[in-house]
Design a protein around this motif. Structure first.
Motif, mmCIF file in Angstrom:
data_model
loop_
_atom_site.group_PDB
_atom_site.id
_atom_site.type_symbol
_atom_site.label_atom_id
_atom_site.label_comp_id
_atom_site.label_asym_id
_atom_site.label_seq_id
_atom_site.Cartn_x
_atom_site.Cartn_y
_atom_site.Cartn_z
ATOM 1 N N LYS A 67 0.830 -1.205 0.000
ATOM 2 C CA LYS A 67 0.000 0.000 0.000
ATOM 3 C C LYS A 67 0.866 1.258 0.000
ATOM 4 C CE LYS A 67 -4.135 -1.811 2.239
ATOM 5 N NZ LYS A 67 -5.057 -1.665 3.363
ATOM 6 N N ILE A 68 1.934 1.223 0.780
ATOM 7 C CA ILE A 68 2.832 2.379 0.837
ATOM 8 C C ILE A 68 3.489 2.600 -0.522
ATOM 9 C CG2 ILE A 68 4.977 3.246 1.850
ATOM 10 C CD1 ILE A 68 4.098 1.813 4.466
ATOM 11 N N LYS A 69 3.948 1.518 -1.143
ATOM 12 C CA LYS A 69 4.574 1.639 -2.466
ATOM 13 C C LYS A 69 3.599 2.219 -3.482
ATOM 14 C CE LYS A 69 7.946 -2.091 -2.093
ATOM 15 N NZ LYS A 69 8.342 -3.417 -2.597
ATOM 16 N N ARG A 70 2.343 1.767 -3.440
ATOM 17 C CA ARG A 70 1.338 2.293 -4.379
ATOM 18 C C ARG A 70 1.070 3.769 -4.120
ATOM 19 N NH1 ARG A 70 -3.551 -0.758 -3.519
ATOM 20 N NH2 ARG A 70 -2.431 -2.240 -2.279
ATOM 21 N N PHE A 71 0.999 4.144 -2.845
ATOM 22 C CA PHE A 71 0.767 5.547 -2.502
ATOM 23 C C PHE A 71 1.901 6.424 -3.021
ATOM 24 C CE2 PHE A 71 1.555 9.106 0.406
ATOM 25 C CZ PHE A 71 0.384 9.816 0.232
ATOM 26 N N ILE A 72 3.133 5.992 -2.770
ATOM 27 C CA ILE A 72 4.292 6.788 -3.173
ATOM 28 C C ILE A 72 4.352 6.953 -4.689
ATOM 29 C CG2 ILE A 72 6.819 6.783 -3.248
ATOM 30 C CD1 ILE A 72 6.746 5.561 -0.441
ATOM 31 N N SER A 73 3.979 5.925 -5.413
ATOM 32 C CA SER A 73 4.066 6.015 -6.869
ATOM 33 C C SER A 73 2.890 6.772 -7.486
ATOM 34 C CB SER A 73 4.152 4.622 -7.491
ATOM 35 O OG SER A 73 2.969 3.902 -7.223
ATOM 36 N N GLY A 74 1.846 7.021 -6.725
ATOM 37 C CA GLY A 74 0.675 7.731 -7.232
ATOM 38 C C GLY A 74 0.826 9.234 -7.144
ATOM 39 N N PRO A 75 -0.139 9.971 -7.663
ATOM 40 C CA PRO A 75 -0.053 11.438 -7.678
ATOM 41 C C PRO A 75 -0.049 12.069 -6.281
ATOM 42 C CG PRO A 75 -2.161 10.695 -8.568
ATOM 43 C CD PRO A 75 -1.325 9.487 -8.351
#
Length: 50
Positions: A6-14
């Motif tokens: 979840k953290i990785k997805r958040f960081i890669s998102g806008p």
């Protein structure tokens, strides 16, 4: 490892990119750097103060 994903997805998102840019901007501010140095000095100071 769901939390890490979840953290990785958040960081890669806008939103993550905006948060990162804001954190970098705040880290460059001399006033914030002085605050951090002061806190580190208190923790590194050793010994107890009463």
């Amino acid at each position: 490892m769901a939390l890490v994903d979840k953290i990785k997805r958040f960081i890669s998102g806008p939103q993550g990119q905006k948060a990162r840019a804001r954190a970098e901007r705040l880290a460059r501010d001399p006033r914030n750097q002085a605050k951090v140095r002061g806190l580190l000095a208190r923790f590194k100071g050793g010994g107890r103060r009463h």
